[in-house]
Design an enzyme around this catalytic site. Structure first.
Site, PDB file in Angstrom:
ATOM      1  N   SER A 682       0.801  -1.223   0.000  1.00 63.13           N
ATOM      2  CA  SER A 682       0.000   0.000   0.000  1.00 63.13           C
ATOM      3  C   SER A 682       0.835   1.275   0.000  1.00 63.13           C
ATOM      4  O   SER A 682       0.273   2.375  -0.070  1.00 63.13           O
ATOM      5  CB  SER A 682      -0.947   0.005   1.202  1.00 63.13           C
ATOM      6  OG  SER A 682      -0.226  -0.037   2.411  1.00 63.13           O
ATOM      7  N   LYS A 725      -6.739   3.248   8.300  1.00 68.94           N
ATOM      8  CA  LYS A 725      -5.881   4.279   7.713  1.00 68.94           C
ATOM      9  C   LYS A 725      -6.559   5.646   7.733  1.00 68.94           C
ATOM     10  O   LYS A 725      -5.918   6.673   8.004  1.00 68.94           O
ATOM     11  CB  LYS A 725      -5.506   3.886   6.286  1.00 68.94           C
ATOM     12  CG  LYS A 725      -4.612   2.659   6.206  1.00 68.94           C
ATOM     13  CD  LYS A 725      -4.380   2.239   4.763  1.00 68.94           C
ATOM     14  CE  LYS A 725      -3.506   1.004   4.685  1.00 68.94           C
ATOM     15  NZ  LYS A 725      -3.286   0.538   3.299  1.00 68.94           N
TER      16      LYS A 725
END
Length: 791
Positions: A682, A725
C-alpha cells in the site's frame, strides 16, 4: 552441642512435619504429602535448585497443623530425589543430608519455613564405643536370624555397606519397630557413645520380643502357603463385612459409580463401555496402577454432558439490547450476530455457527463472545490457544501414557457441564507447530460441522457431538491462520475505534467501571471531554481502548488515594490537570507536518494496533546510479519502490520530468522509523509520489496523505485496512486523503463525523495521484515554481 549456623544465604527451608517416623542422615525415606501445608512445602522445595526440605517428626501425629512446639527439636535436612504426583497427593523419595535444629520461624503459612542450624555428626571413638559397636552387631545378627528372610538380606547388605557405627545405628533403628520418640532420641544424640547405648537397648528389647514371637509361631505353625493364607483372610474379611452389612472400599466405589451411571443419561454405546470398565474395576485391586487410571476414566465419562443442554434464549430484541449495552457501535458485527441467531430461531436443527472475530488488540473481541453467551443464555468457556504447540493439548493423550489427560476441548465441555456452551478459542492466530504435531490441523476437525458431530478425543476414546457448541475464535490477523482452517470459519472484522468512539466508550463503560473498582462514588471524579480527548491523543496509541482504560484506572486510583487520606472534595479533571495525574505525555504521535521539503510524502499504513502515518522520504544522489532503500523495508515494499522508479523513468516525457536528471542521479528512499520493520504493497503510490516530487523539486501538499498499490502500467490498485488508515489520517490532522477508486465502497465503515471532516480524492491512475498531491504537476517548471512560491 557442636553446631554451625546456616551460612547458605537462604531465607530458610520449607518444613515437612512427619507423623510416623524419623528421617536419618544418609538414608533414603519415601513419604507421601497429603496435607495442604505439606503439599505446599514439597512444591516450594521442588521449585528450588537444591530441592532441600527440613524434616521434623511430630510429637503427636493427631495434630493436623503442628506448630514449632509440636515438633521434636532435632530434625534432618533432606534432598528430594524422586517425585510422583497422584490425585490429591505427592509421593517423594528423600535422602537425608545433615542433622539440624530450628533457629527462627520465618513463616507459618501457607507452609512452615524455618531458619536452621546445622549439627555436626558424632565422631568420638574409644574402647567403650568399640565394645558397644560389637554388641550392637551381635544383637543385629540375632535379630536377623529371627526375622523374615527378606529382612535379613536387606539389613545385612545395608549394615555391611556402612563403615561408621553411627550410620549403622541409624539403619538398624529405622528398620526395627522402635517408636518415633525413641528414634528421635537417637537422632538427637551428640556422641556415638550415647547413640550406641540407645541402639543396644532398643535391639536387646527387640530380640527378646522376636524370640517370644518365634516360639508362638512355631507352636501354631501351619502348612498353608502365603497365597492360601491371604485367600483365607480375604474370605474371612468378606464374611465379616457381609455379617456387618458393609462392602469393601473397592466395591463401594464401584457401587457409587454404578449409581451415578443410572442417574445420568448416556448413549447406549457409551453405557456399554462404562459397564465394561466397571467390570474391570471390580476385578482390580485398589493398589493396582491401572485402578486409578480406570477410575479417572469412568469419572470423566460420567461427568461429560452427553445429553444435557441449556435452552437458548432466541429473543432477538433481547440479544440486540445486550450487545448494545455491552459494546458501543460495531453495528455491522452486531447485525451479523443477530442474523445467525435469527437462523437458529427459525431452524432448530441448524448447526451452531463458527465465528472468528478479527481485529486489533483491545477492540472487544473476547467481551463480545461473553455478550453473545449472555444473550443466548449459554454457559461461557474460554481457552487461550496462544503459543500452543502440542496437538495432544486439543485431542488429548492416550490413556496408556503416564499422566495422560483429555484434551482442552473435552475439559472445557466437562467444566461447562452442558453440551452446547459458547466456547471461545482465543488467539487462534498464534498457534504454533513443532515435532509434536500441528494444533491447527486438529482444529480443522473440531471446527468442521460435518466432522465434529462425532469428535473423538484420544483420552475419552468415544465419539462426542460438538455440533451444538457455539465456537467463537479471536485473532489479530489472518495471515498466520492456515487457509484450510480459515475456510471453516466465518470472519467478522472488528476495526479500530476513532477518537470520538473512544471518548464515547470511555464515557459509557470504562470510566464508571474504573471508578467502581477504585471504590469511588458517583460525582467524586468528573472527567471533561477535552481531558478525555487529550488522554486519548497524548497517552494512548492503539486501535482499541486498553491503554485508555489503564490511564483512567490510574487517575481513579490517585483520586481514591486523596479520598482515603481525608480529602473528599470532588475532582473535576480538565485538560490542564491531566499531567498532574499521568505525568508528561508519553507518546509522540506522528502528527501532520506543517511544511514539507520536496521528496517527502505522508503515507498511510495498517498495523495490528490500527492505522499509522508513515512519511516516505526520497532524495537524489548526484552522480549516483542505484536505488538505495532503508528503514527496514520488506521485500514487497522494495518491489513497490522499484516499480515506482521504473514507471516514472519510462513515462518521464509524458510526466514532464527531465530524463537526464533521472539518468545522472541515484535515489535514496527512507521510511522512518528505522527500527520498525515494514512491508506491504500500500506504500506504492506514496513512493511514486515521493520520487516524482524529488525529480521535479516540487513539494507535495502537506495536508494530503495517501495509500494505494501501483503497477508498472500506472494503475492504482485497492488495498486493505481503509478504515484504520482513514482514522489514522484524521487523528494526525490531515484534511485530504488520496486512495484507490476501487476502495470507495470501504468508506461505508467510516464514522460519519470522520467522513465529513476529510476530503477524499479517488484515483485510478498514478498521474491522478501526482496531479492531486503535487501542485502544478504537469506544467512547465516555471509554473510549478510559481505555484510553490504562492503556497
Amino acid at each position: 552441642m557442636d553446631s554451625a549456623p546456616d551460612t547458605s544465604g537462604s531465607p530458610g527451608f520449607p518444613v515437612f512435619p512427619l507423623k510416623n517416623g524419623v528421617a536419618f542422615p544418609n538414608m533414603m525415606l519415601p513419604i507421601t504429602a497429603g496435607r495442604p501445608a505439606s503439599l505446599a512445602a514439597v512444591e516450594a522445595a521442588l521449585a528450588t535448585e537444591d530441592k532441600q526440605i527440613a524434616i521434623f517428626a511430630q510429637r503427636d501425629p493427631s495434630v493436623e497443623e503442628p506448630a514449632k512446639e509440636d515438633l521434636f527439636p532435632v530434625g534432618t535436612l533432606c534432598v528430594i530425589r524422586r517425585m510422583q504426583r497422584r490425585e490429591g497427593a505427592i509421593q517423594v523419595m528423600l535422602q537425608g543430608s545433615r542433622r539440624i535444629e530450628p533457629v527462627e520461624v520465618v513463616q507459618t503459612s501457607p507452609f512452615p519455613l524455618f531458619r536452621v542450624r546445622y549439627l555436626s555428626e558424632p565422631e568420638d571413638t574409644g574402647p567403650e564405643v568399640e565394645a558397644l559397636h560389637r554388641t550392637m552387631l551381635e544383637l543385629a545378627a540375632r535379630m536377623l536370624s529371627l526375622g523374615p528372610p527378606q529382612m535379613q538380606i536387606d539389613l545385612a547388605r545395608m549394615v555391611s555397606d556402612l563403615e561408621r557405627p553411627i550410620q549403622q545405628a541409624y539403619v538398624l533403628s529405622s528398620m526395627t519397630a522402635i517408636d518415633v520418640e525413641k528414634q528421635n532420641r537417637l537422632l538427637a544424640a551428640n556422641s556415638q557413645l550415647d547413640a550406641l547405648r540407645l541402639v543396644v537397648d532398643y535391639l536387646n528389647h527387640e530380640v527378646q520380643v522376636l524370640e517370644v514371637q518365634s516360639q508362638i509361631s512355631k507352636a501354631v505353625e501351619s502348612k498353608m502357603t502365603k497365597e492360601q493364607h491371604e485367600m483365607m483372610l480375604r474370605q474371612q474379611l468378606r464374611e465379616i463385612q457381609a455379617q456387618l452389612g458393609e462392602s469393601s472400599p473397592e466395591q463401594a466405589e464401584v457401587a457409587e459409580l454404578r449409581r451415578r451411571m443410572e442417574e445420568v443419561s448416556l448413549p447406549e454405546s457409551v453405557r456399554k463401555d462404562v459397564e465394561k470398565e466397571l467390570s474391570r474395576l471390580e476385578r482390580m485391586s485398589a493398589n493396582s496402577p491401572d485402578y486409578q487410571i480406570s477410575r479417572s476414566y469412568v469419572d470423566l465419562i460420567l461427568d461429560m454432558p452427553w445429553e444435557k443442554t441449556t435452552e437458548d434464549n432466541l429473543d432477538l430484541a433481547n440479544a440486540r439490547a445486550i450487545l448494545d449495552e455491552d459494546h458501543f457501535d460495531l453495528r455491522e458485527v452486531k447485525d451479523r450476530i443477530i442474523e445467525h441467531l435469527a437462523v437458529m430461531k427459525l431452524n432448530s436443527e441448524a448447526k451452531a455457527p463458527i465465528l472468528c472475530f478479527v481485529g486489533p488488540p483491545g477492540v472487544g473481541k473476547t467481551s463480545l463472545g461473553q455478550s453473545i453467551a449472555r444473550a443466548l443464555g449459554r454457559v461461557f468457556e474460554r481457552m487461550s490457544l496462544g503459543g500452543l504447540h502440542d496437538e495432544a493439548e486439543l485431542r488429548g493423550h492416550r490413556r496408556t501414557y503416564v499422566g495422560a489427560m483429555p484434551g482442552r476441548i473435552i475439559r472445557a465441555i466437562r467444566r461447562a457441564a452442558v453440551k452446547n456452551p459458547l466456547l471461545m478459542l482465543d488467539e487462534i492466530d498464534k498457534l504454533g507447530r513443532d515435532f509434536r504435531g500441528d494444533p491447527a490441523a486438529a482444529l480443522m476437525e473440531i471446527l468442521d460441522p460435518s466432522q465434529n458431530v462425532a469428535f473423538q478425543d484420544n483420552y475419552l476414546d468415544l465419539p462426542f457431538d460438538l455440533s451444538r457448541v457455539f465456537f467463537v475464535g479471536t485473532a489479530n490477523t489472518l495471515d498466520s491462520i492456515p487457509a484450510p482452517l480459515l475456510d471453516r470459519i466465518e470472519v467478522l472484522r472488528l476495526p479500530g475505534y476513532s477518537d470520538l468512539e473512544k471518548r464515547e466508550i470511555a464515557r459509557r463503560y470504562i470510566l464508571g467501571r474504573r471508578m467502581q473498582d477504585a471504590g469511588l462514588k458517583d460525582g467524586q471524579l468528573v472527567v471533561g471531554d477535552e481531558a478525555l480527548d487529550y488522554i486519548i491523543r497524548s497517552y494512548t496509541r492503539e486501535a482499541g481502548v486498553r491503554s485508555l482504560e489503564r490511564a483512567l484506572g490510574r487517575i481513579a486510583r490517585k483520586v481514591a488515594t486523596r479520598v482515603a487520606e481525608g480529602n473528599t472534595q470532588p475532582v473535576t479533571l480538565t485538560r490542564e490537570g491531566v499531567m498532574e495525574y499521568l505525568g508528561p505525555p508519553r507518546l509522540a504521535r506522528e502528527l501532520r507536518r506543517q511544511s514539507l521539503p520536496h521528496g517527502v510524502v505522508p503515507g498511510l499504513a495498517w498495523t495490528e494496533a490500527g492505522g499509522e502515518v508513515l512519511y516516505v522520504e526520497a532524495v537524489l544522489l548526484p552522480e549516483g546510479r542505484d536505488l538505495l532503500l532503508t528503514g527496514q523495508l520488506g521485500s514487497v515494499m522494495q518491489e513497490s519502490a522499484k516499480a515506482a522508479q521504473s514507471y516514472i523513468w519510462s513515462q518521464a516525457d509524458a510526466l514532464g520530468i527531465d530524463k537526464e536528471r533521472i539518468r545522472k542521479s541515484g535515489v535514496h528512499i527512507h521510511v522512518p522509523a528505522g527500527a520498525t520493520p515494514k512491508d506491504g504493497p500500500s506504500a506504492g503510490v506514496t513512493m511514486a509520489t515521493a520520487l516524482a516530487s524529488a525529480y521535479t523539486a516540487t513539494p507535495v501538499r502537506s495536508d494530503t496523505a495517501m495509500t494505494g498499490e501501483i503497477t508498472l502500467s500506472g494503475l492504482v490498485l485497492p488495498v486493505g485496512g481503509i478504515k484504520e488508515k482513514m482514522l489514522a489520517a484524521h487523528r494526525a490532522g490531515f484534511n485530504r486523503v488520496i486512495l484507490p477508486k476501487e476502495n470507495e465502497p470501504d468508506l461505508a465503515e467510516l464514522p460519519e463525523q470522520v467522513r465529513k471532516e476529510l476530503e477524499l480524492v479517488f484515483a485510478e491512475r498514478i498521474e491522478e495521484v501526482f496531479a492531486a498531491a503535487i501542485p502544478g504537476f504537469g506544467e512547465a517548471p516555471e509554473g510549478r515554481k510559481a505555484v510553490t512560491e504562492a503556497r
